[in-house]
Design a protein around this motif. Structure first.
Motif, mmCIF file in Angstrom:
data_model
loop_
_atom_site.group_PDB
_atom_site.id
_atom_site.type_symbol
_atom_site.label_atom_id
_atom_site.label_comp_id
_atom_site.label_asym_id
_atom_site.label_seq_id
_atom_site.Cartn_x
_atom_site.Cartn_y
_atom_site.Cartn_z
ATOM 1 N N ASP A 271 2.625 6.836 19.971
ATOM 2 C CA ASP A 271 1.565 6.016 19.382
ATOM 3 C C ASP A 271 0.585 6.897 18.617
ATOM 4 N N PHE A 272 0.182 6.435 17.441
ATOM 5 C CA PHE A 272 -0.735 7.199 16.591
ATOM 6 C C PHE A 272 -1.793 6.254 16.025
ATOM 7 N N HIS A 273 -3.043 6.712 16.069
ATOM 8 C CA HIS A 273 -4.172 5.917 15.585
ATOM 9 C C HIS A 273 -4.704 6.564 14.305
ATOM 10 N N PHE A 274 -4.657 5.833 13.190
ATOM 11 C CA PHE A 274 -5.059 6.384 11.904
ATOM 12 C C PHE A 274 -6.485 5.955 11.560
ATOM 13 N N TYR A 275 -7.325 6.952 11.265
ATOM 14 C CA TYR A 275 -8.672 6.696 10.774
ATOM 15 C C TYR A 275 -8.574 6.498 9.266
ATOM 16 N N THR A 276 -8.625 5.252 8.811
ATOM 17 C CA THR A 276 -8.320 4.956 7.419
ATOM 18 C C THR A 276 -9.494 5.179 6.481
ATOM 19 N N LEU A 277 -10.725 5.182 7.010
ATOM 20 C CA LEU A 277 -11.933 5.195 6.168
ATOM 21 C C LEU A 277 -11.890 4.046 5.168
ATOM 22 N N ASN A 278 -11.263 2.951 5.600
ATOM 23 C CA ASN A 278 -11.153 1.705 4.820
ATOM 24 C C ASN A 278 -10.286 1.834 3.575
ATOM 25 N N ARG A 279 -9.505 2.899 3.505
ATOM 26 C CA ARG A 279 -8.591 3.085 2.389
ATOM 27 C C ARG A 279 -7.157 2.952 2.905
ATOM 28 N N SER A 280 -6.346 2.214 2.165
ATOM 29 C CA SER A 280 -4.989 1.948 2.657
ATOM 30 C C SER A 280 -3.939 2.882 2.088
ATOM 31 N N GLU A 281 -4.190 3.459 0.908
ATOM 32 C CA GLU A 281 -3.115 4.118 0.164
ATOM 33 C C GLU A 281 -2.437 5.222 0.965
ATOM 34 N N LEU A 282 -3.250 6.128 1.497
ATOM 35 C CA LEU A 282 -2.682 7.289 2.175
ATOM 36 C C LEU A 282 -2.002 6.888 3.483
ATOM 37 N N SER A 283 -2.655 6.028 4.259
ATOM 38 C CA SER A 283 -2.066 5.593 5.527
ATOM 39 C C SER A 283 -0.755 4.850 5.293
ATOM 40 N N TYR A 284 -0.728 4.004 4.259
ATOM 41 C CA TYR A 284 0.495 3.267 3.967
ATOM 42 C C TYR A 284 1.623 4.220 3.577
ATOM 43 N N ALA A 285 1.316 5.180 2.707
ATOM 44 C CA ALA A 285 2.343 6.120 2.262
ATOM 45 C C ALA A 285 2.869 6.960 3.420
ATOM 46 N N ILE A 286 1.970 7.422 4.282
ATOM 47 C CA ILE A 286 2.372 8.221 5.439
ATOM 48 C C ILE A 286 3.282 7.404 6.350
ATOM 49 N N CYS A 287 2.861 6.170 6.640
ATOM 50 C CA CYS A 287 3.674 5.314 7.505
ATOM 51 C C CYS A 287 5.048 5.052 6.884
ATOM 52 N N HIS A 288 5.074 4.824 5.577
ATOM 53 C CA HIS A 288 6.352 4.588 4.905
ATOM 54 C C HIS A 288 7.299 5.766 5.099
ATOM 55 N N MET A 289 6.784 6.976 4.888
ATOM 56 C CA MET A 289 7.609 8.169 5.045
ATOM 57 C C MET A 289 8.046 8.389 6.494
ATOM 58 N N LEU A 290 7.257 7.885 7.433
ATOM 59 C CA LEU A 290 7.597 8.037 8.852
ATOM 60 C C LEU A 290 8.466 6.900 9.367
ATOM 61 N N GLY A 291 8.835 5.981 8.463
ATOM 62 C CA GLY A 291 9.722 4.899 8.857
ATOM 63 C C GLY A 291 9.020 3.677 9.395
ATOM 64 N N VAL A 292 7.691 3.636 9.327
ATOM 65 C CA VAL A 292 6.942 2.445 9.730
ATOM 66 C C VAL A 292 6.778 1.598 8.481
ATOM 67 N N ARG A 293 7.592 0.531 8.401
ATOM 68 C CA ARG A 293 7.666 -0.245 7.167
ATOM 69 C C ARG A 293 7.629 -1.734 7.479
ATOM 70 N N PRO A 294 7.328 -2.560 6.479
ATOM 71 C CA PRO A 294 7.329 -4.002 6.703
ATOM 72 C C PRO A 294 8.688 -4.466 7.194
ATOM 73 N N THR A 295 8.683 -5.406 8.120
ATOM 74 C CA THR A 295 9.942 -5.976 8.606
ATOM 75 C C THR A 295 10.385 -7.070 7.659
ATOM 76 N N VAL A 296 11.671 -7.121 7.407
ATOM 77 C CA VAL A 296 12.208 -8.106 6.459
ATOM 78 C C VAL A 296 12.455 -9.416 7.182
#
Length: 296
Positions: A271-296
């Motif tokens: 489990d990982f808790h991301f401090y986003t500072l209200n910005r989504s771009e970096l957290s989304y990109a990191i999660c994407h690369m780590l395999g955390v992606r929207p479910t189809v």
């Protein structure tokens, strides 16, 4: 491409495949104080919602204005999304009666998860009338909340020493907290040593690492100075010369965060808790690369 370079890329890809589907994430936001920041916040929430985080939390500062904004954001997320919300609650500048009313109001609005914190003292010489462990006890007396508390791998700035800080964390867990979320850090070994010390002290709750994707090194230095976080020289070197290059800064920040998650995942962290500072771009990109992606 050289053989060594190809091997390196293959190793990176294998590490990412090993992590895919094995980690969960949560995100932290803070209440906006302007119309522009409010737009940014809700755009970020909309962007990150498809990643199905375990929960999203909203910070809570001293003073009624910030508290009211936190309540409004939490209630709106709870009402308008399918996200699980976690409301920060501090016991600074609030009586027990006020805290009980806030807790009851959250419960009545189906908010079941509270991040229980002491909060920052308005005056360094002031002595708090309550501590986080007291707040955990109070919340449990109101309802069976799911409670997270804070942990500090590099020691809370107000703690007498590391042992006293560890004892305080155990007090919070023993009072009924379900997990601890750490202050952000960059020295992975400091987290792993801290986790071992928690286990040796009889703390069985999960110690979730807090990850801060860095976009601005000067902002990072300010945050670190306030929270007793060590910023290694190699991070300073990584951001050197990028003051006017936000694109490259984002790439560097994402790379650092991904490397940390990969190492911690190998050490059994899920489990990982991301401090986003209200910005989504970096957290989304990191999660994407780590395999955390929207479910189809």
């Amino acid at each position: 491409m050289s053989f060594q370079r190809a091997q390196h890329l293959e190793s990176i890809n294998n590490n990412l495949l090993d992590i895919k589907g094995k980690i969960d994430v949560s995100f932290e936001f803070f209440p906006p104080n302007s119309e522009e920041m409010e737009t940014t916040l809700w755009n970020s929430i909309e962007r990150l919602t498809p990643l199905n985080p375990k929960f999203v939390s909203v910070t809570y500062g001293a003073g009624s204005g910030t508290r009211d904004r936190t309540h409004d954001v939490i209630k709106r997320i709870q009402k308008d999304t399918n996200l699980s919300t976690a409301a920060h609650l501090t016991c600074i500048d609030a009586s027990k009666e006020e805290l009980i009313q806030v807790a009851k109001d959250y419960w009545e609005h189906d908010v079941r998860h509270i991040v229980a914190l002491r909060g920052d003292l308005p005056d360094n010489s002031a002595k708090p009338h309550m501590y986080a462990s007291d707040l955990v006890t109070l919340l449990k007396s109101v309802a069976d909340f799911d409670i997270s508390v804070a942990a500090y791998p590099e020691v809370h700035p107000d703690a007498r020493n590391a042992q006293a800080d560890l004892i305080n964390l155990k007090r919070k867990i023993d009072a009924g907290a379900n997990r601890a979320i750490t202050q952000f850090f960059f020295d992975v070994d400091s987290y792993l040593r801290f986790r071992d010390r928690c286990a040796a002290a009889g703390i069985e709750a999960d110690i979730i690492p807090g990850i801060l994707p860095v976009t601005n090194f000067n902002t990072l230095k300010r945050f670190a100075g306030l929270t007793n976080v060590h910023v290694p020289n190699w991070i300073h070197d990584s951001f050197q010369g990028l003051d006017n290059d936000p694109t490259t800064r984002n790439m560097v920040g994402a790379s650092i965060a991904m490397d940390m998650v990969k190492v911690l995942s190998k050490e059994g962290v899920t489990d990982f808790h991301f401090y986003t500072l209200n910005r989504s771009e970096l957290s989304y990109a990191i999660c994407h690369m780590l395999g955390v992606r929207p479910t189809v």
